[in-house]
Every structure is written in structure tokens, then in C-alpha cells.
Design a protein around this motif. Structure first.
Motif, PDB file in Angstrom:
ATOM      1  N   GLY A 144    -161.337 -16.959  99.633  1.00 37.10           N
ATOM      2  CA  GLY A 144    -161.846 -16.677 100.968  1.00 37.10           C
ATOM      3  C   GLY A 144    -160.764 -16.368 101.982  1.00 37.10           C
ATOM      4  N   TYR A 156    -168.831 -15.521 112.915  1.00 37.86           N
ATOM      5  CA  TYR A 156    -168.366 -14.251 112.351  1.00 37.86           C
ATOM      6  C   TYR A 156    -166.974 -13.937 112.875  1.00 37.86           C
ATOM      7  CZ  TYR A 156    -167.496  -9.294 111.940  1.00 37.86           C
ATOM      8  OH  TYR A 156    -166.888  -8.106 111.664  1.00 37.86           O
ATOM      9  N   ASP A 187    -165.859 -11.450 107.841  1.00 38.77           N
ATOM     10  CA  ASP A 187    -165.950 -12.768 107.224  1.00 38.77           C
ATOM     11  C   ASP A 187    -166.973 -13.599 107.985  1.00 38.77           C
ATOM     12  OD1 ASP A 187    -164.061 -12.138 105.352  1.00 38.77           O
ATOM     13  OD2 ASP A 187    -162.418 -13.220 106.325  1.00 38.77           O
ATOM     14  N   LYS A 200    -168.893 -17.474 108.187  1.00 36.10           N
ATOM     15  CA  LYS A 200    -168.898 -18.885 107.802  1.00 36.10           C
ATOM     16  C   LYS A 200    -170.239 -19.503 108.163  1.00 36.10           C
ATOM     17  CE  LYS A 200    -166.401 -23.254 108.540  1.00 36.10           C
ATOM     18  NZ  LYS A 200    -165.269 -23.884 109.269  1.00 36.10           N
ATOM     19  N   SER A 237    -169.681 -26.553 104.918  1.00 32.93           N
ATOM     20  CA  SER A 237    -169.615 -25.114 105.184  1.00 32.93           C
ATOM     21  C   SER A 237    -169.353 -24.323 103.909  1.00 32.93           C
ATOM     22  CB  SER A 237    -168.510 -24.804 106.192  1.00 32.93           C
ATOM     23  OG  SER A 237    -168.734 -25.431 107.428  1.00 32.93           O
ATOM     24  N   THR A 238    -169.730 -23.066 103.927  1.00 34.96           N
ATOM     25  CA  THR A 238    -169.367 -22.095 102.904  1.00 34.96           C
ATOM     26  C   THR A 238    -169.138 -20.764 103.616  1.00 34.96           C
ATOM     27  OG1 THR A 238    -169.998 -21.150 100.752  1.00 34.96           O
ATOM     28  CG2 THR A 238    -171.736 -21.348 102.403  1.00 34.96           C
ATOM     29  N   SER A 239    -168.707 -19.754 102.896  1.00 31.42           N
ATOM     30  CA  SER A 239    -168.432 -18.478 103.547  1.00 31.42           C
ATOM     31  C   SER A 239    -168.748 -17.328 102.618  1.00 31.42           C
ATOM     32  CB  SER A 239    -166.963 -18.400 103.995  1.00 31.42           C
ATOM     33  OG  SER A 239    -166.103 -18.494 102.878  1.00 31.42           O
TER      34      SER A 239
END
Length: 363
Positions: free
Chosen positions: A54, A272, A285, A287, A341-343
Motif C-alpha cells: 500500500g 482519499y 489511494d 483508506k 482500517s484497510t485501503s
């Protein structure tokens, strides 16, 4: 970055984008058929992808994680395709097929894609005890004719010595194990293999051979470990994607965080940022963060600036209809604990404008 390095990265990125065009249709990024890897203790390329997938353009990797840095520079696809390090037609004669010094790349397999994994140096190591668990993930549910786990003998130093067959001791082998007998996990099946490696201290390599059942296809993985810990926990999540990488380009990342409403205790928020830009395109990207309670899945929507189109995405399924874009979680990153969290990311044509994504959660 220096200009020469930037040009090399850009040329490599353009080649990746050209290859990706073959599998991208109407805004959908179509992943290649995936296979598997050892995820604990993680193999070199899975570990590099897990830590830097990431944030693979971050120049800090060069000093914080130099072995992963050299691997990303040599061929980013070795990390994006962490589940494809195999050879076919070996017929069980592994030592004849793979020369000493090339064990981690499976004998320079896949046209040299994984060559950098053979580099000698201070790879990031997982701390384990002399009795540990090898967690093997099989995304395609092939099952195994056998799995062999080797550990380097005491006295071998992976930071200064290339890996050869004579450095290894077979410490565990399991026989025919159909996929139906593996644990069912998100995105595939997994198998936990108890391993004992007495008499080891300090740095070592765990070398795993997985002979898949569906045809004569052999997988080879180097995992760097440090003996002396209290054991490694069972992984809490299993990564299952082989995303298409974003181009490596120059330019300073710009960030424009835009949180969405949380939608209550079990909602989600999203930010963002524009990671990089180049002539005619940019990388976005995103999140996603769970609210005050755990969620089972998430969905992010946003409006693309006029005339833009998404050509690639990773860590989410992204679709578009006109200017409306929708991203839904992958099989492995939808369930989030409260506050976790993830992305995901995407490549779009055009010049980035004001993007204000919103997030909804499934509970």
C-alpha cells in the motif's frame, strides 16, 4: 528520486500498464488466476507485499527495508504476484531443477520475475520459537500431493551466504492432503503445519516446497526467521488478491482527506489522497476505517471529475457507470474490527480534481 532511476521505473511501469490493458474491460480489473504462498512465517515476496504493497513508492523503504527495496526495484510483479512462484514439470526432482543460490526464485522461474528474492542480505525476519506453525494459504484450492518444510542448519548465515540445498535439513513433511481437508478461509483454503526445529538460534531460512495436486506444479518459498521468540500467532487475516500495480512515477504525493459520515456505531469513514500524478493520469489511494463497532463489509462511492476513467484497481472491486464509481471490499479486507482500517487504490486517466467519497458498511 534521481532522474535515471525515475526513467527506469517509469519504463517498467508503462510495460506493466500495457500488459494490464489486455485484462481490463469497461473499468473492471480482471485478476489473474491465483495460487498460494506461505503466509506465516511469511515468504520474502509476500512479506514485502504485506508491508509495502500500500506504500510501495515510499522512498523510506530504501533505508528501512533495503532488501524489499531492491526486490521492488528489480520487478514489482514479484510482490504483486506473491502467489505465483512455481515451476511445472519438475517431476519431484527439485534439486536437479533448481541450482544452489537460486532456491528462493525457484531457479529463476517465471522469466526471472523472482530473481531478486535470491539476493543475499538482511531480509526482514519473523521471530519464532523452535516449535512453530507454518501457515500455508491455497487460493485456488489445489490441495497438496505433499508439503516439505526445511530449515537451515545451525551455523548458516542468510545475511552473508547464498542458500544451497546442502544448507537445509528436512524437518517436516505431510503427504497427500486434498483441499477438502484444509481449513476453509476467506478466498480459499489454508493449512497449519506444526514444525519443530530444535537446536537453532538466531537467523535462519525456512524453505517450503508445496507440490500441488492438480498437476505437476511445485511452489518454492523462502521465509526469513529469527529463532528465539515465544512462537508466532495464527494469522488473523488471509490476503487473497494479486492486484495490478500502479505505475512508479515521480512527483510529490498530495493529500486531500475527505471523511465520510460514519453512519452510526457500525458505520465506516473514508479518506482519499492523490498519491502521484503524471501526464494524462494519476493514482488515487483510499483508506476505509470502521466506526465504533465491527463491520462485515464496506462500499465506497464517489464521482469522477468530468471525462475521467478508471483503468486499474487493487484491494477492491471497482466499477464505473458514467462518472459514478463504486468500490466494494475484496474477500479478505471487508471484515474490520471497530476502528480498524484497510485501503485500496486505483489508476485513472485525466487530472485529479475534488474527490469526495462516501462509505457505507455491512454489519
Amino acid at each position: 528520486m534521481h532522474s535515471a532511476l525515475s526513467r527506469n521505473l517509469l519504463l517498467r511501469a508503462l510495460a506493466v500498464v500495457a500488459a494490464a490493458i489486455v485484462v481490463v474491460t469497461a473499468g473492471w480489473a480482471v485478476p489473474a488466476r491465483a495460487h498460494g504462498n506461505i503466509q506465516d512465517p511469511p515468504s520474502r515476496n509476500f512479506s514485502c507485499w504485506e508491508r509495502w504493497g500500500g506504500d510501495f513508492q515510499n522512498p523510506a523503504m530504501a533505508t528501512e527495508d533495503p532488501m524489499c527495496w531492491q526486490a521492488w526495484q528489480a520487478d514489482p510483479n514479484a510482490m504483486w504476484n506473491w502467489n505465483g512462484l512455481f515451476r511445472e514439470g519438475v517431476a519431484g526432482n527439485h534439486q536437479a531443477a533448481i541450482p544452489d543460490g537460486q532456491l528462493c526464485s525457484a531457479g529463476r522461474s517465471n522469466s526471472g520475475r523472482y530473481d531478486a528474492l535470491d539476493a543475499v542480505g538482511d531480509w526482514s525476519a519473523t521471530t519464532v520459537s523452535n516449535s512453530f506453525t507454518a501457515h500455508v494459504f491455497d487460493q485456488a484450492s489445489h490441495g497438496a500431493d505433499y508439503i516439505r518444510v526445511y530449515v537451515t542448519e545451525q551455523g548458516y548465515d542468510p545475511t552473508t551466504q547464498p542458500l544451497g540445498w546442502g544448507d537445509l535439513e528436512l524437518v517436516k513433511e505431510i503427504g497427500d492432503t486434498p483441499a477438502a481437508r484444509w481449513d476453509q478461509v476467506a478466498g480459499g483454503v489454508a493449512l497449519d503445519i506444526p514444525v519443530d526445529a530444535p537446536g537453532r538460534t538466531g537467523r535462519h531460512v525456512v524453505y517450503t516446497i508445496w507440490q500441488a495436486s492438480h498437476l505437476d506444479q511445485s511452489y518454492y518459498w523462502c521465509s526469513d526467521v529469527n529463532f528465539g521468540g515465544t512462537g508466532n500467532p495464527t494469522p488473523t487475516a488471509t490476503a487473497t488478491s494479486s492486484p495490478t500495480p500502479a505505475p512508479s512515477v515521480t512527483g510529490s504525493p498530495t493529500s486531500s482527506p475527505t471523511p465520510s459520515p460514519t453512519g452510526g456505531a457500525a458505520g465506516c469513514s473514508v479518506t482519499y489522497s492523490t498519491a502521484s500524478t503524471w501526464s494524462g493520469g494519476y493514482q488515487g489511494d483510499v483508506k476505509v476505517t470502521a466506526g465504533g463497532a465491527a463491520i462485515k463489509g464496506w462500499r465506497v462511492t464517489w464521482t469522477l471529475p468530468g471525462g475521467q476513467a478508471i483503468s486499474q484497481s487493487w484491494n477492491a472491486t471497482v466499477t464505473t457507470s458514467g462518472s459514478a464509481a463504486t468500490a466494494t471490499n475484496a474477500g479478505y479486507n471487508g471484515a474490520l474490527d471497530a476502528g480498524a482500517s484497510t485501503s485500496f487504490g486505483f489508476i485513472a486517466t485525466g487530472t485529479p480534481g475534488a474527490i469526495a467519497p462516501t462509505c457505507t458498511a455491512t454489519v
